[in-house]
Structures are given as C-alpha cells and as structure tokens.
Design an enzyme around this catalytic site. Structure first.
Site, PDB file in Angstrom:
ATOM      1  N   ARG A  32      12.583 -23.458  -5.829  1.00  0.00           N
ATOM      2  CA  ARG A  32      13.697 -23.256  -4.898  1.00  0.00           C
ATOM      3  C   ARG A  32      13.858 -21.771  -4.551  1.00  0.00           C
ATOM      4  O   ARG A  32      14.176 -21.423  -3.418  1.00  0.00           O
ATOM      5  CB  ARG A  32      15.005 -23.778  -5.510  1.00  0.00           C
ATOM      6  CG  ARG A  32      15.118 -25.288  -5.552  1.00  0.00           C
ATOM      7  CD  ARG A  32      16.506 -25.721  -6.020  1.00  0.00           C
ATOM      8  NE  ARG A  32      16.642 -27.167  -6.066  1.00  0.00           N
ATOM      9  CZ  ARG A  32      17.761 -27.806  -6.348  1.00  0.00           C
ATOM     10  NH1 ARG A  32      18.866 -27.107  -6.628  1.00  0.00           N
ATOM     11  NH2 ARG A  32      17.805 -29.123  -6.350  1.00  0.00           N
ATOM     12  N   GLU A  90       0.828  -1.203   0.000  1.00  0.00           N
ATOM     13  CA  GLU A  90       0.000   0.000   0.000  1.00  0.00           C
ATOM     14  C   GLU A  90       0.870   1.264   0.000  1.00  0.00           C
ATOM     15  O   GLU A  90       0.617   2.206  -0.772  1.00  0.00           O
ATOM     16  CB  GLU A  90      -0.927   0.001   1.229  1.00  0.00           C
ATOM     17  CG  GLU A  90      -1.895  -1.178   1.252  1.00  0.00           C
ATOM     18  CD  GLU A  90      -1.375  -2.369   2.041  1.00  0.00           C
ATOM     19  OE1 GLU A  90      -2.179  -3.060   2.666  1.00  0.00           O
ATOM     20  OE2 GLU A  90      -0.129  -2.616   2.001  1.00  0.00           O
ATOM     21  N   ARG A 101      19.414 -21.871  -9.426  1.00  0.00           N
ATOM     22  CA  ARG A 101      20.185 -21.525 -10.623  1.00  0.00           C
ATOM     23  C   ARG A 101      19.455 -20.544 -11.535  1.00  0.00           C
ATOM     24  O   ARG A 101      19.704 -20.501 -12.735  1.00  0.00           O
ATOM     25  CB  ARG A 101      20.576 -22.807 -11.368  1.00  0.00           C
ATOM     26  CG  ARG A 101      21.553 -23.664 -10.563  1.00  0.00           C
ATOM     27  CD  ARG A 101      22.069 -24.850 -11.333  1.00  0.00           C
ATOM     28  NE  ARG A 101      21.093 -25.916 -11.455  1.00  0.00           N
ATOM     29  CZ  ARG A 101      20.881 -26.852 -10.531  1.00  0.00           C
ATOM     30  NH1 ARG A 101      21.545 -26.821  -9.401  1.00  0.00           N
ATOM     31  NH2 ARG A 101      19.987 -27.809 -10.734  1.00  0.00           N
ATOM     32  N   LEU A 140      22.296 -28.041  -4.228  1.00  0.00           N
ATOM     33  CA  LEU A 140      21.007 -27.557  -3.721  1.00  0.00           C
ATOM     34  C   LEU A 140      20.923 -26.029  -3.757  1.00  0.00           C
ATOM     35  O   LEU A 140      20.477 -25.387  -2.806  1.00  0.00           O
ATOM     36  CB  LEU A 140      20.767 -28.067  -2.284  1.00  0.00           C
ATOM     37  CG  LEU A 140      20.789 -29.584  -2.100  1.00  0.00           C
ATOM     38  CD1 LEU A 140      20.534 -29.951  -0.644  1.00  0.00           C
ATOM     39  CD2 LEU A 140      19.772 -30.267  -3.011  1.00  0.00           C
ATOM     40  N   ASN A 196      11.052 -38.949   2.688  1.00  0.00           N
ATOM     41  CA  ASN A 196       9.670 -38.618   2.310  1.00  0.00           C
ATOM     42  C   ASN A 196       8.662 -39.385   3.171  1.00  0.00           C
ATOM     43  O   ASN A 196       7.660 -38.825   3.623  1.00  0.00           O
ATOM     44  CB  ASN A 196       9.427 -38.937   0.839  1.00  0.00           C
ATOM     45  CG  ASN A 196      10.092 -37.936  -0.087  1.00  0.00           C
ATOM     46  OD1 ASN A 196      10.552 -36.883   0.348  1.00  0.00           O
ATOM     47  ND2 ASN A 196      10.153 -38.272  -1.357  1.00  0.00           N
ATOM     48  N   THR A 205      21.265 -38.705   0.398  1.00  0.00           N
ATOM     49  CA  THR A 205      21.228 -38.005  -0.887  1.00  0.00           C
ATOM     50  C   THR A 205      22.528 -37.242  -1.109  1.00  0.00           C
ATOM     51  O   THR A 205      23.066 -37.216  -2.230  1.00  0.00           O
ATOM     52  CB  THR A 205      20.032 -37.035  -0.922  1.00  0.00           C
ATOM     53  OG1 THR A 205      18.814 -37.793  -0.897  1.00  0.00           O
ATOM     54  CG2 THR A 205      20.061 -36.177  -2.186  1.00  0.00           C
ATOM     55  N   SER A 260      19.644 -41.379 -12.011  1.00  0.00           N
ATOM     56  CA  SER A 260      18.361 -40.682 -12.143  1.00  0.00           C
ATOM     57  C   SER A 260      18.433 -39.415 -12.979  1.00  0.00           C
ATOM     58  O   SER A 260      17.414 -38.749 -13.169  1.00  0.00           O
ATOM     59  CB  SER A 260      17.835 -40.312 -10.750  1.00  0.00           C
ATOM     60  OG  SER A 260      18.742 -39.449 -10.088  1.00  0.00           O
ATOM     61  N   TRP A 298      18.675 -37.639 -16.488  1.00  0.00           N
ATOM     62  CA  TRP A 298      17.568 -36.887 -15.910  1.00  0.00           C
ATOM     63  C   TRP A 298      16.273 -37.592 -16.207  1.00  0.00           C
ATOM     64  O   TRP A 298      16.089 -38.138 -17.295  1.00  0.00           O
ATOM     65  CB  TRP A 298      17.539 -35.484 -16.497  1.00  0.00           C
ATOM     66  CG  TRP A 298      18.725 -34.661 -16.121  1.00  0.00           C
ATOM     67  CD1 TRP A 298      19.784 -34.347 -16.895  1.00  0.00           C
ATOM     68  CD2 TRP A 298      18.961 -34.030 -14.859  1.00  0.00           C
ATOM     69  NE1 TRP A 298      20.674 -33.563 -16.218  1.00  0.00           N
ATOM     70  CE2 TRP A 298      20.189 -33.359 -14.957  1.00  0.00           C
ATOM     71  CE3 TRP A 298      18.264 -33.976 -13.652  1.00  0.00           C
ATOM     72  CZ2 TRP A 298      20.733 -32.639 -13.894  1.00  0.00           C
ATOM     73  CZ3 TRP A 298      18.789 -33.272 -12.602  1.00  0.00           C
ATOM     74  CH2 TRP A 298      20.012 -32.607 -12.735  1.00  0.00           C
TER      75      TRP A 298
END
Length: 366
Positions: A183, A51, A206, A203, A297, A195, A167, A169
């Site tokens: 990110r 504002e 980019r 991590l 996870n 990992t 993995s 890609w």
C-alpha cells in the site's frame, strides 16, 4: 566488485519507495580507486535525482571515477537539470547503466550524450535486477495508465471468506504487514462499493511514516454511505469515487465531504475500467493496488487492466459452498480460456505463502 557496487545502488534506490511516484526508483554509486566516494538515490518527487544526490555526497573529487546507476541518466530539463550534464562536468570516466529508460525524452539519448563526451558506458549491466525496481514506472511512462496489482488472500481450498462472509483474518500478521508495504509503494488503492458497504474499511497505510494511497471506489450509482470510514476521512486522505452518471444530490454530498467524484464511461452497467485507468493516469496515479471482491476482480481481468497478481495463501481450509472466491463471474468455459500468468515469485511470511505472477498481456482473454 562491479556487481557489489550496483547491488548497493539497487539497495539505495529502494529507499525511495512510496516517495517518488510517478518517477522511478533510482540509486547511484560513485567509485574511485576501489573506494565508494559518493552515493545517492532519488528520495522524493521533485527532488534531486540519484546521480546529483550522489555528487552532493562526494568525499573527494570525482575526476576519473566510475558511476554505477540503476537507470539510464536523464538528459533533459524537468523539475531537475539533466544528470548527464553533472556526470560530464564532474569528469566521470565510465558509467555502468542498469535499466534502459523508455521515457521518450531519454530513451538512449542520455547514453549517447555521455558517449559523445568521451565517457565509456556499459549498458544493461545487471539489467534484470535493475528492471525489477521499476515495473510500475516502465508501464506508466509507456501507457500513461496505472500499473495494477490485483491482491487477495485465500485459504488452501480457495476461499476468501467463510460462507457467513467473515474473513478477518485469513492470513497472519507478517503477511498483513507486507500488504501495508505494498500500500505504501503504490499510489492508489481500489475497491468496489460493496466492499465499503460490507466491511467499512479505511484503506490506509499503517506503516509508521508511510504514505496513504489515494483511495478509489468503483461505485456506478453512488451508493457509498456518507457515514463510512472512507467518506468521513476524505478531507484528510485523497479519495475518488468513480461512477457512470452523476446523481446531483449524492454527488454534491460527497464533494462537500471532500470526495472527488469522477464520471467514467459505462460498460455493461458498470464503470468502464479501461476509461477509468486513463482518467487516473491523467492524475499521475501510476500504480494501483486492487483489493476488490470477486466481481471487481473479474471485471478488472476481463477489461485487461491487471498487470500483476499477488495471492496470499494461508494454511487453512474453510469448506462451505465456495460463495466467496477471489474471482467470480461465469469463469472460463474451458482450460484454454483461462487468464494466463508468468514470471513466478514465491515468498514466505510466517505460516503464509505469497505467490506473485505477471499477467500474460497478449493472451486473448486479457
């Protein structure tokens, strides 16, 4: 035209992505005689609110004008003075408010201040569209813990890697670019130590001009290699290693490298993720991108800390044993024991599909 003005305010609010945390994204537009005479947004933590930014850009006097703002104007002194005060002083005649502010310092008080000053206020105007700007802020301001987004990429047969472990890609460049945007938007990024050991990631964000998230490594026994990319760059990029007990030699070496060693409670031999979220919230980390493997996870879902899921689906089939999947563990014993999701959103990035859902918070499993 009212909707167009609020849509413009929403567009402006998004310019603050990655810069305002733990504050909300907010945009404001001032209209007089059918013309926009001022507009602004919250551009950075500690800076002008939307504002006041809009008032600073006025092209003429705002007496009798209407304001469209995506979030209820604040009415308290913080890093900036109250926005309600500026609205009243500039003679605004009507305010269209999108989202309610759950912050107990505001929570309807801003609207009442405006109304008490004789200003007409229309609340919850395009509420759904405005609420979509700030699920992270709404969660953080009410729970004091980070909003957690669990993200993974998988093939059409549900694999996150080949049986060899490779993995890169699974998804194409467009999908991976979108991950960088996430990110940039979230204050933290979290993975498990395995990992780091397996993939040695950096991590980072980019995106040119983007912000690197705070890197959080769940590492119960401080196994993270000192020569990993994470540790080597810890003096340049904020890095937290969460453990359940402090091994003095390892902890000292990490601190010397610039890492913050955070001791959390232990749960079943691992970092208690609920306790970790409380501690991270105290450091004003309001959102976390969880890029963990299947074990982390599963622990995150079981702990009930996951708020949102981003699943990138690639048009590939790996086959194999199914060793690498987004969520591991013993899994649900029956269909009703699943983790339930809601509020579907689908986007396409090249040949890949992004499926997004919120986790059903009141389900027994979560």
């Amino acid at each position: 035209m009212d909707r167009e003005y609020m849509l413009r305010a929403i567009e402006l609010a998004k310019k603050g992505i990655g810069k305002v945390n733990p504050n909300p994204l907010v945009g404001a537009v001032i209209v007089k005689d059918g013309r926009i005479i001022g507009e602004g947004y919250h551009a950075g933590y500690g800076g002008l609110h939307a504002e006041r930014h809009a008032f600073s850009n006025l092209t003429e006097d705002a007496e009798g004008a209407a304001m469209y703002v995506t979030l209820e104007p604040c009415c308290h002194y913080g890093k900036q003075p109250p926005c309600t005060q500026a609205i009243i002083e500039h003679g605004i005649s009507k305010v269209y408010v999108g989202s309610d502010d759950p912050n107990e310092l505001v929570a309807g008080k801003g609207i009442r201040q405006l109304q008490d000053a004789g200003i007409k206020v229309e609340t919850q105007f395009m509420k759904e569209e405005c609420d979509a700007l700030n699920p992270m802020f709404f969660h953080f301001i009410t729970t004091k813990t980070p909003y957690v987004v669990m993200k993974y990429a998988m093939t059409m047969d549900g694999k996150t890697a080949c049986d060899t472990g490779k993995s890169q890609w699974i998804t194409g460049g467009e999908a991976r670019s979108h991950v960088q945007e996430t990110r940039n938007a979230l204050r933290g990024i979290m993975v498990g130590v395995q990992t780091v050991i397996n993939d040695n990631p950096s991590l980072t964000c980019r995106i040119p001009g983007g912000r690197n998230p705070v890197r959080i490594i769940c590492d119960s026994s401080l196994r993270i290699p000192l020569d990993s990319n994470i540790v080597r760059t810890a003096k340049e990029i904020p890095t937290i290693v969460a453990a359940v007990s402090e091994k003095q030699e390892e902890a000292d070496a990490l601190r010397e490298a610039g890492v913050q060693v955070l001791i959390a409670k232990e749960r079943q031999g691992r970092v208690d993720l609920r306790d970790l979220m409380r501690k991270l919230g105290e450091q004003k980390i309001d959102g976390i991108l969880l890029e963990g493997g299947g074990t982390l996870n599963q622990n995150a879902l079981e702990s009930g800390i996951v708020n949102h899921v981003q699943a990138y689906l690639a048009p590939k089939i790996f086959g194999g044993s199914g060793r690498y999947t987004p969520v591991s563990g013993i899994g649900a014993k029956e269909p009703d024991g699943a983790y339930f999701l809601e509020n579907q959103k689908i986007q396409c990035f090249g040949r890949d599909i992004l499926l997004e859902y919120d986790v059903v918070a009141n389900h027994p499993q979560s």
